[in-house]
Design an enzyme around this catalytic site. Structure first.
Site, short mmCIF file in Angstrom:
data_model
loop_
_atom_site.label_atom_id
_atom_site.label_comp_id
_atom_site.label_asym_id
_atom_site.label_seq_id
_atom_site.Cartn_x
_atom_site.Cartn_y
_atom_site.Cartn_z
CE LYS A 116 -43.33 64.31 38.66
NZ LYS A 116 -44.32 65.23 39.23
CE LYS A 197 -35.81 71.95 35.67
NZ LYS A 197 -36.20 72.80 36.78
CE LYS A 200 -40.76 73.31 44.03
NZ LYS A 200 -41.34 73.13 42.69
#
Ligand code: ATP
Length: 332
Positions: A116, A197, A200
């Protein structure tokens, strides 16, 4: 609730809740809600670890949306505790105390932080400290079990390490949680890139990546009909391309039919028929959820009441844990 094992789950109120979240998490939570003493937390403090992308109005709206979706999908406030992380200040308080017993090296090793932080120009301390906040979420509620996916394993391991280190320094105060390995739910892939995948965060910014739980029938139709299929268009599970396999899998979990039944139903190999029928299955699955969601979201006080009640139940346990933690550290 006394004899039931306590399970803690959290969802970050960012991005767009999608059909993968429903299949892989929410529907299983609903199925298991009587078996466990469940705590469902909407982890808004975690959302702040990337503050640049989170506006106050957006966060406020998303917290309500996630709470209403929990209820709309079938989580019952009479069975489970549903609350917002920031409403129980003990999460932040315990985080500070656990920071003081957590070696920096443990946090430096976290792969999620590495991936991240690579994407950011400036990395906040909150992002680095994310695992300690997560450990506090879990340890505050004397949690027995934490459901984990592959990508979350490191987080439960560090939670256990922190609890054990704390207990070594201050006595047996914190319950060391175990992983809850569930009969794994299906993993739903993106409709535009079936190698990735469904997620969200991507779903919010990229059209046709995901089916949002609140998508209209028209959007659902467009997303599925334009899904990537590749040149191999076999409609058999073992021979299908990733795009078709994803659709077969979703069809299977939503209808509850066996592989054999599905393969025989689509035995003419026409993937167009699979797409069309999947559209209808998804629309029908989401219809009652959306109907309930719209009712809940428009009844402002109901949702606030549920979250208030959840906050009270959560606070009772959190206060007790903090009392023990503070006494053991000499703060009381
Ligand atoms: P983000 O993009 O914010 O990382 P996400 O869509 O990957 O979000 P999480 O918040 O990480 O979702 O996960 C919430 C729950 O939904 C978890 O239990 C996770 O296992 C499940 N889940 C997430 N994505 C999928 C998917 N594509 N298929 C099946 N289950 C999923």
């Amino acid at each position: 609730m006394k004899n039931k094992k306590r399970v803690f789950s959290g969802v970050q109120p960012t991005g767009q809740m999608h059909i993968g979240n429903y299949v892989g998490a929410l529907s299983l939570w609903v199925e298991n809600q009587k078996k466990y003493d469940n705590i469902f937390c909407i982890v808004d403090l975690h959302a702040l670890t990337i503050p640049e992308s989170i506006e106050p109005q957006y966060l406020r709206k998303k917290v309500k949306q996630v709470a209403a979706l929990y209820l709309a999908c079938g989580i019952e406030p009479e069975q489970s505790t549903i609350f917002v992380q920031s409403h129980v200040p003990q999460h932040s308080e315990l985080t500070w105390l656990l920071n003081c017993v957590t070696p920096i090296g443990w946090l430096e090793r976290m792969t999620q932080f590495k991936s991240k932080s690579k994407k950011l120009e400036s990395v906040g301390t909150g992002l680095f400290d994310y695992p300690v906040l997560m450990a506090s979420d879990i340890l505050l509620y004397k949690t027995d079990l934490v459901p984990v996916g592959e990508d979350q394993k490191q987080h439960i391991e560090i939670t256990r390490d922190i609890a054990q280190r704390f207990n070594h320094l201050y006595g047996e105060v914190l319950k060391v949680p175990e992983e809850l390995i569930r009969k794994s739910g299906a993993r739903i892939m993106s409709f535009d890139d079936p190698e990735a995948k469904m997620s969200k965060s991507t779903g919010e910014n990229k059209k046709r990546h995901a089916i949002g739980l609140l998508d209209s029938p028209e959007t659902i139709r467009e997303t599925i009909m334009s899904a990537t299929t590749d040149s191999n268009r076999e409609t058999r599970f073992d021979y299908a391309s990733p795009g078709i396999l994803n659709m077969l899998t979703l069809y299977q979990v939503l209808t509850g039919q066996s592989r054999a039944e599905i393969e025989s139903h689509f035995s003419d190999g026409k993937y167009g028929k699979l797409k069309k029928e999947l559209v209808e299955v998804v629309i029908e699955t989401l219809k009652p959820i959306q109907k309930k969601y719209n009712r809940i979201i428009n009844e402002e006080t109901y949702l606030d009441d549920v979250l208030k009640e959840g906050e009270e139940k959560a606070t009772e346990i959190a206060v007790d844990t903090m009392d023990n933690v503070k006494k053991s550290m000499g703060l009381k």
